[in-house]
Write a protein that holds these residues in place. Structure first.
Motif, PDB file in Angstrom:
ATOM      1  N   PRO A   1       0.894  -1.267   0.216  1.00  0.00           N
ATOM      2  CA  PRO A   1       0.000   0.258  -0.103  1.00  0.00           C
ATOM      3  C   PRO A   1       0.948   1.265  -0.069  1.00  0.00           C
ATOM      4  O   PRO A   1       0.338   2.275  -0.589  1.00  0.00           O
ATOM      5  N   TYR A   2       1.897   1.234   0.567  1.00  0.00           N
ATOM      6  CA  TYR A   2       2.545   2.406   0.904  1.00  0.00           C
ATOM      7  C   TYR A   2       3.456   2.602  -0.478  1.00  0.00           C
ATOM      8  O   TYR A   2       3.740   3.734  -1.100  1.00  0.00           O
ATOM      9  N   LEU A   3       3.967   1.596  -1.202  1.00  0.00           N
ATOM     10  CA  LEU A   3       4.649   1.578  -2.367  1.00  0.00           C
ATOM     11  C   LEU A   3       3.750   2.057  -3.525  1.00  0.00           C
ATOM     12  O   LEU A   3       4.025   2.835  -4.429  1.00  0.00           O
TER      13      LEU A   3
ATOM     14  N   VAL B   1       1.906   6.158  -7.310  1.00  0.00           N
ATOM     15  CA  VAL B   1       0.910   7.035  -7.764  1.00  0.00           C
ATOM     16  C   VAL B   1       1.210   8.577  -7.754  1.00  0.00           C
ATOM     17  O   VAL B   1       0.877   9.391  -8.596  1.00  0.00           O
ATOM     18  N   LEU B   2       1.590   8.942  -6.509  1.00  0.00           N
ATOM     19  CA  LEU B   2       1.943  10.409  -6.359  1.00  0.00           C
ATOM     20  C   LEU B   2       3.302  10.529  -7.394  1.00  0.00           C
ATOM     21  O   LEU B   2       3.234  12.021  -7.929  1.00  0.00           O
TER      22      LEU B   2
ATOM     23  N   ALA C   1       1.711   0.632 -10.339  1.00  0.00           N
ATOM     24  CA  ALA C   1       1.471   0.702  -8.890  1.00  0.00           C
ATOM     25  C   ALA C   1       0.119  -0.262  -8.642  1.00  0.00           C
ATOM     26  O   ALA C   1       0.121  -0.878  -7.705  1.00  0.00           O
ATOM     27  N   LEU C   2      -0.996   0.046  -9.580  1.00  0.00           N
ATOM     28  CA  LEU C   2      -2.130  -0.829  -9.032  1.00  0.00           C
ATOM     29  C   LEU C   2      -1.854  -2.162  -9.550  1.00  0.00           C
ATOM     30  O   LEU C   2      -2.384  -3.060  -8.812  1.00  0.00           O
TER      31      LEU C   2
ATOM     32  N   ILE D   1      -1.209  -7.476  -6.997  1.00  0.00           N
ATOM     33  CA  ILE D   1      -0.423  -8.690  -6.781  1.00  0.00           C
ATOM     34  C   ILE D   1      -0.256  -9.142  -5.331  1.00  0.00           C
ATOM     35  O   ILE D   1      -0.444 -10.323  -4.867  1.00  0.00           O
ATOM     36  N   ALA D   2      -0.332  -8.332  -4.648  1.00  0.00           N
ATOM     37  CA  ALA D   2      -0.193  -8.186  -3.106  1.00  0.00           C
ATOM     38  C   ALA D   2      -1.684  -8.555  -2.466  1.00  0.00           C
ATOM     39  O   ALA D   2      -1.769  -9.541  -1.558  1.00  0.00           O
TER      40      ALA D   2
END
Length: 139
Positions: free
Chosen positions: A11-13, A18-19, A45-46, A51-52
């Motif tokens: 989530p942080y990555l 995205v930023l 990013a999505l 994957i996670a």
């Protein structure tokens, strides 16, 4: 590769990517970058988030269908080009307006709206492909 560490960091990555994709989109007129590269970074990013956590988590996160995002982007990019024809200048000629917001003159251009449209097309199309491949892989 669905480890606890990966699920914790994803989530942080994703948020950071995205930023960064928005940064690349916005700086794309004066330096390398723009809508296409920014869109690829956001779609990546999505994909990492998918994957996670799985396809359904990504679909909940983006709220609308990815092809709707791509369609909206395509409409925005086309309207940016056609707007110049309405003003009697060649197709895709950049038009500028200078509205005043909170006492500050802000330059806005059809070039930027075209780039945002390309960004949305790339994010929607690549995300749709990635989600379809991930769903097919788990069937």
């Amino acid at each position: 590769m669905n480890t606890l560490i990966f699920r914790t960091v994803a989530p942080y990555l994703t948020a950071l990517m995205v930023l960064f994709s928005v940064f690349v989109l916005l700086r794309g007129h004066n330096e390398p970058g723009g809508g296409f590269i920014g869109g690829l970074i956001a779609a990546s990013a999505l994909a990492i988030y998918g994957i996670a956590y799985g396809v359904q988590a990504v679909r909940r996160a983006i709220v609308v269908h990815p092809l709707s995002i791509a369609g909206a982007g395509l409409l925005m990019a086309c309207l940016s080009g056609l707007l110049s024809a309405l003003f009697g200048v060649p197709f895709m000629t950049g038009l500028w307006v200078y509205p005043e917001l909170f006492g500050v003159e802000v330059p806005l251009a059809t070039v930027m709206s075209f780039d945002v449209g390309v960004y949305l097309v790339v994010v929607g199309a690549i995300t749709s492909i990635a989600l379809a491949l991930e769903e097919r892989d788990h069937d």
